[in-house]
Design an enzyme around this catalytic site. Structure first.
Site, PDB file in Angstrom:
ATOM      1  N   HIS A  36       0.825  -1.210   0.000  1.00 32.71           N
ATOM      2  CA  HIS A  36       0.000   0.000   0.000  1.00 32.71           C
ATOM      3  C   HIS A  36       0.861   1.263   0.000  1.00 32.71           C
ATOM      4  O   HIS A  36       0.415   2.306  -0.476  1.00 32.71           O
ATOM      5  CB  HIS A  36      -0.942   0.002   1.202  1.00 32.71           C
ATOM      6  CG  HIS A  36      -2.104  -0.925   1.035  1.00 32.71           C
ATOM      7  ND1 HIS A  36      -3.340  -0.698   1.601  1.00 32.71           N
ATOM      8  CD2 HIS A  36      -2.228  -2.097   0.358  1.00 32.71           C
ATOM      9  CE1 HIS A  36      -4.173  -1.681   1.276  1.00 32.71           C
ATOM     10  NE2 HIS A  36      -3.509  -2.547   0.533  1.00 32.71           N
ATOM     11  N   ASP A  37       2.064   1.180   0.518  1.00 34.78           N
ATOM     12  CA  ASP A  37       2.976   2.318   0.457  1.00 34.78           C
ATOM     13  C   ASP A  37       3.433   2.546  -0.980  1.00 34.78           C
ATOM     14  O   ASP A  37       3.351   3.660  -1.505  1.00 34.78           O
ATOM     15  CB  ASP A  37       4.182   2.084   1.368  1.00 34.78           C
ATOM     16  CG  ASP A  37       5.163   3.249   1.353  1.00 34.78           C
ATOM     17  OD1 ASP A  37       4.699   4.405   1.324  1.00 34.78           O
ATOM     18  OD2 ASP A  37       6.382   3.001   1.378  1.00 34.78           O
TER      19      ASP A  37
ATOM     20  N   VAL B  26       1.168   4.192  -3.775  1.00 36.10           N
ATOM     21  CA  VAL B  26       0.759   5.606  -3.654  1.00 36.10           C
ATOM     22  C   VAL B  26       2.000   6.482  -3.813  1.00 36.10           C
ATOM     23  O   VAL B  26       2.739   6.733  -2.873  1.00 36.10           O
ATOM     24  CB  VAL B  26       0.080   5.866  -2.292  1.00 36.10           C
ATOM     25  CG1 VAL B  26      -0.385   7.319  -2.211  1.00 36.10           C
ATOM     26  CG2 VAL B  26      -1.100   4.924  -2.099  1.00 36.10           C
TER      27      VAL B  26
ATOM     28  N   GLY C 256       4.837   5.863  -5.034  1.00 34.78           N
ATOM     29  CA  GLY C 256       6.132   5.219  -4.847  1.00 34.78           C
ATOM     30  C   GLY C 256       6.412   4.769  -3.427  1.00 34.78           C
ATOM     31  O   GLY C 256       5.693   5.099  -2.481  1.00 34.78           O
TER      32      GLY C 256
ATOM     33  N   SER D 133       5.274   7.088   2.881  1.00 33.04           N
ATOM     34  CA  SER D 133       4.213   8.078   3.113  1.00 33.04           C
ATOM     35  C   SER D 133       3.068   7.485   3.924  1.00 33.04           C
ATOM     36  O   SER D 133       2.379   8.200   4.649  1.00 33.04           O
ATOM     37  CB  SER D 133       3.693   8.627   1.781  1.00 33.04           C
ATOM     38  OG  SER D 133       3.170   7.580   0.972  1.00 33.04           O
TER      39      SER D 133
ATOM     40  N   THR E 211      -1.579 -15.462  -0.063  1.00 35.47           N
ATOM     41  CA  THR E 211      -1.411 -16.752   0.597  1.00 35.47           C
ATOM     42  C   THR E 211      -1.194 -16.549   2.082  1.00 35.47           C
ATOM     43  O   THR E 211      -1.281 -17.493   2.871  1.00 35.47           O
ATOM     44  CB  THR E 211      -0.224 -17.533  -0.005  1.00 35.47           C
ATOM     45  OG1 THR E 211      -0.191 -18.848   0.555  1.00 35.47           O
ATOM     46  CG2 THR E 211       1.099 -16.848   0.287  1.00 35.47           C
TER      47      THR E 211
END
Length: 318
Positions: free
Chosen positions: A65-66, A69, A71, A75, A194
């Site tokens: 998730h970092d 957004v 790169g 953030s 997994t």
């Protein structure tokens, strides 16, 4: 017990991936300036994952998730302030993304080992995830290092760029393409499911309203823990062994037992079906492709050189 064949797989992956070169990042970035950095990260992560096996999946999701957004710049770790529109409250992250305390612990221990803040929070997230994967039986690879930390966050971008769990295959392919990732990356990185669990609200529509591409018995089993209303945060495993890196995730897709709509979309008569079938029966190929795709994802728009900063506290800008 780690078999000799899997040990050989680790060696093969390390040898094959060390020849891959990415601009501005290197696997030996901290060797001279703080040789204790990586061993310290490994020690803290091993302790965290042994205390809670689910943390491995949480660190994976944090990195994913970092990077999606703007790169891989840490953030996602920034708290809300008057000037920071925190990504933690974006729809894909709110009340679900976790692992921040582990990152805080790593940062504290690494800064002590190095004598001052020299290791970025972005690198800590990348290395922390890789170490957790190894503990859970996954492959190892040489993490490319030298990222710096952002001085801003973007909640709107997090809402728009992190793929939600209801996307169909064409939308998934396009979402990954926007990050410079191809169909193989999509399937391999999705295999990270997994590990870990999903909250009821992310798969409720699938188990109650989908009929064509879901096993009816599987749907009924999941309904027992995910009512039509309420229980939004109830957890269900993403595959039968949610704390072990294996191929069960892909085997489930062949049986129409993907928990998320976006998971089952990978095996729904489209161009990714063949790769799902290959991964379902060959852990070695899956592990190698997963490692390659993780390196590729980790190189999405890193801040390097004089860009950004090295945060003293991963949760706020210096």
């Amino acid at each position: 017990m780690v078999s000799s064949s899997f040990f050989f797989l680790h060696v093969l992956i390390m040898l094959s991936l060390t020849v891959m070169v990415f601009s501005d990042l290197s696997d030996d970035f901290y060797d001279d300036v703080c040789p204790e950095a990586l061993p310290t990260i490994k020690r803290v992560v091993e302790d965290a994952v042994r205390q809670e096996r689910r943390m491995g999946a949480s660190l994976l999701r944090l990195h994913f998730h970092d990077c999606f957004v703007n790169g891989c710049d840490a953030s996602i770790l920034l708290d809300q302030t008057e000037t920071i529109d925190s990504e933690k409250t974006a729809r894909p992250n709110n009340n679900s993304i976790r692992g921040f305390e582990v990152i805080d612990k790593i940062k504290s221990e690494v800064d002590k080992a190095c004598g001052h803040p020299i290791v970025s929070c972005a690198d800590i997230v990348a290395v922390g995830f890789q170490e957790s994967i190894v503990i859970l039986g996954g492959p190892t690879w040489e993490v490319q290092l030298g990222r710096r930390d952002s001085t801003t966050a973007n909640r709107n971008m997090a809402n728009n760029d992190i793929p939600p769990p209801f996307l169909d295959l064409p939308a998934l392919i396009n979402n990954f393409k926007n990050q410079g990732l191809d169909e193989k990356d999509l399937v391999a990185l999705s295999g990270g499911d997994t590990l870990g669990f999903a909250q009821c609200f992310t798969f409720r529509d699938r188990i109650y309203n989908e009929t064509n591409n879901i096993d009816s018995t599987f749907a009924s089993q999941r309904q027992a823990d995910c009512p039509r209303s309420g229980g939004d945060s109830n957890l269900a495993p993403l595959d039968p062994a949610p704390v072990l890196f294996d191929t069960e995730y892909f085997s489930n897709l062949l049986c129409k037992k993907g928990l998320l709509h976006s998971d089952q979309a990978l095996f729904s008569g489209g161009q990714t079906d063949n790769l799902v079938q290959i991964y379902s029966t060959n852990l070695g190929i899956f592990a190698k492709d997963f490692a390659e795709s993780m390196i590729k994802m980790g190189n999405i728009k890193p801040l390097t050189g004089d860009q950004g900063q090295i945060r003293v506290n991963c949760r706020k800008v210096n």
